[in-house]
Enzyme design. Structure first.
Site, short mmCIF file in Angstrom:
data_model
loop_
_atom_site.label_atom_id
_atom_site.label_comp_id
_atom_site.label_asym_id
_atom_site.label_seq_id
_atom_site.Cartn_x
_atom_site.Cartn_y
_atom_site.Cartn_z
CE LYS A 1 16.45 4.28 -3.50
NZ LYS A 1 15.56 4.66 -4.37
CD GLU B 1 5.01 2.26 6.77
OE1 GLU B 1 4.62 1.07 6.48
OE2 GLU B 1 4.92 3.37 6.25
CB CYS C 1 1.71 -0.24 3.75
SG CYS C 1 2.04 1.11 4.13
CD GLU D 1 1.44 -4.76 1.71
OE1 GLU D 1 2.88 -4.96 1.52
OE2 GLU D 1 1.39 -3.72 2.44
#
Ligand code: ADP
Length: 488
Positions: A178, A254, A289, A390
């Protein structure tokens, strides 16, 4: 330039291109222009179920195909993806916004996972284990875990997919993918590559959707799914882990990061400046990331560094990804743009100074897209959200430090633990600091990130499991111990 020869607009189940059972569709938007790029099937739980059943059926034969044959399929996929590099890169620029040159590099790197795992497919070793009793023999084999549900993000629309499906297919697993709702076209083009190399029907299936929750729930409640491979936010990772607990499904995650980029006074100055520019701005406009999230500069060189850094950042060309010379494209959507701006404004309110940038780009060329000015903040403290969250955008907060011990403590003071960077020429420090940093990746005098050959993943809330390296394929296997009692 933006013409794409073949754009696939259907999902892929059991080797066939199909619409959603509901007949619904959704739009894929170009983040540079706000224009619709394509309409795709908006799949739901029923489509996911069909794909899972198909993958389950296909597992019976694919798991028994010889590793050499599986390896050959991946080799062919590597070759074809390499041939179709520009075609795929165009799709990435259209739906993700990253500059075309950067997109080409991503496709080449993404294809490399087919190459790497084509080799690893043949090296899924077990163990022969010495037994304590003369009448018994022990050994261990690794077997594919079963149907894998892969959920991937939009920031690396090609790599995040190949890094999961290549090891899964190599190990003998079958997959239901997906892709992110923002970047499904690249996913379908990669699927077409596997279709064209003759991957048997059902081994890889793709369900596209605008509403990931519904398909996510089917992945979690369907007992035929044995493993969830996910790259995305820590928030969704936790949600999936809670859901996976009911059936103790295997998970590889992750997730988010908060990378410190540490520059000591003895570092190669120019290399550190260039590295900090590259790892902050030149990976999907900071939406990666592993991007530098906090830049720590030793006090004695802070002023000189900031001056040189700001100078370089001012020279960065922002624009539409197909424009020559552009190195930063738009952010992916309005939410991301607003979040980045909120972090900058919050920092300014708390005393940070804007050395360059500091807001959305509003000129005519940028009006319809989600462009943010490359920004450098000074006077930053760890009380500001910009160093704790982040950022996922082209914003560099600069902090200063005095000693090695102090900066290690500050760098580790976060719930994240994905990537970190250190620039220094002191060999002793390299050992001390690489051992002390609580991160899955430490780049020393290097801001290029991980390779296919290295295991990649996070400490703490940045993830579980590793992708790539020799560990990457093990994540898709179960260890089975076999104990034999010899007839007397
Ligand atoms: P980002 O903020 O980078 O978009 P997300 O974690 O929201 O990160 O998205 C990463 C991937 O997870 C995408 O494919 C997205 O569709 C999917 N996703 C988001 N929410 C859910 C959910 N509740 N269940 C399953 N998948 C989800």
């Amino acid at each position: 330039m933006t013409q794409v020869g073949e754009m696939i607009r259907q999902m892929y189940i059991n080797g066939k291109w199909v619409e959603a059972k509901s007949g619904k569709t959704f739009k894929v938007i170009n983040p540079a222009t706000g224009e619709t790029v394509a309409e795709l099937p908006d799949g739901g739980a029923e489509d996911a179920r069909l794909a899972i059943n198909t993958a389950h059926e296909a597992f019976k034969s694919w798991s028994r195909v010889s590793p050499v044959e599986r390896s050959r399929s991946l080799e062919k996929a590597f070759k074809l993806m390499t041939e179709r590099r520009d075609e795929l890169a165009k799709l990435i620029t259209l739906e993700n916004g990253k500059p075309f040159e950067e997109a080409k590099k991503e496709v080449a790197f993404g294809a490399g996972y087919f190459d790497w795992f084509a080799g690893e497919a043949r090296r899924v070793y077990g163990d022969v284990i010495p037994s304590p009793a003369g009448s018994r023999r022990f050994w261990m084999i690794r077997q594919p875990v079963g149907v894998v549900a892969a959920i991937t993000p939009w920031n690396f629309p090609a790599t995040m997919i190949t890094r999961k499906i290549a090891p899964a297919l190599a190990a003998g697993c079958t997959v239901v993918l997906k892709p992110a709702e923002q970047t499904p076209l690249t996913a379908l083009a990669i699927t077409k590559i596997l279709h064209d190399v003759g991957l048997p029907p059902g081994v890889l299936n793709v369900v596209t959707t605008l509403y990931p929750e519904e398909i996510g729930k089917e992945f979690l409640r369907n007992p035929l799914v044995r493993k969830i491979g996910f790259t995305g936010s820590t928030e969704v990772g936790k949600l999936l882990m809670r859901g996976a607990a009911d059936q103790l499904k295997r998970v590889s995650f992750e997730l988010g990061g908060n990378a410190p980029f540490i520059i000591f006074e003895d570092a190669d100055f120019d290399a550190a400046v260039d590295g900090a520019v590259g790892m902050k701005y030149l990976r999907v406009a900071g939406q990666s990331c592993i991007c530098a999230n906090r830049i720590y500069v030793q006090e004695s060189i802070a002023e000189r560094f900031t001056k040189a850094y700001v100078e370089k950042v001012k020279g960065i060309k922002v624009g539409h990804g197909f424009e020559p010379g552009v190195v930063i494209g738009p952010l992916i959507n309005k939410d991301t743009l607003e979040k980045v701006d909120r972090l900058v404004q919050d920092a300014v309110k708390k005393g940070a100074k804007v050395a360059t940038g500091g807001g959305r780009l509003k000129e005519a060329a940028f009006a319809k897209g989600y462009f943010y000015a490359p920004t450098v903040l000074t006077n930053v403290t760890e009380e500001m959200g910009v160093t704790r969250e982040e950022i996922f955008g082209p914003v560099a907060p600069i902090l200063t430090f005095r000693t090695e011990g102090e900066v290690i403590e500050r760098a580790n003071n976060t719930n994240y633990g994905l990537a970190s960077y250190v620039f220094t020429k002191d060999l002793g420090r390299v050992f001390r600091i690489t051992e002390a940093l609580e991160y899955g990746l430490v780049g020393v005098n290097d801001a290029a990130g991980y390779g296919h050959e290295t295991p990649f993943g996070g400490f703490k809330e940045s993830g579980l499991g590793r992708e790539g390296g020799k560990q990457g394929i093990e994540e898709y296997t179960e260890a089975k111990s076999i104990v034999v009692n010899l007839p007397q």
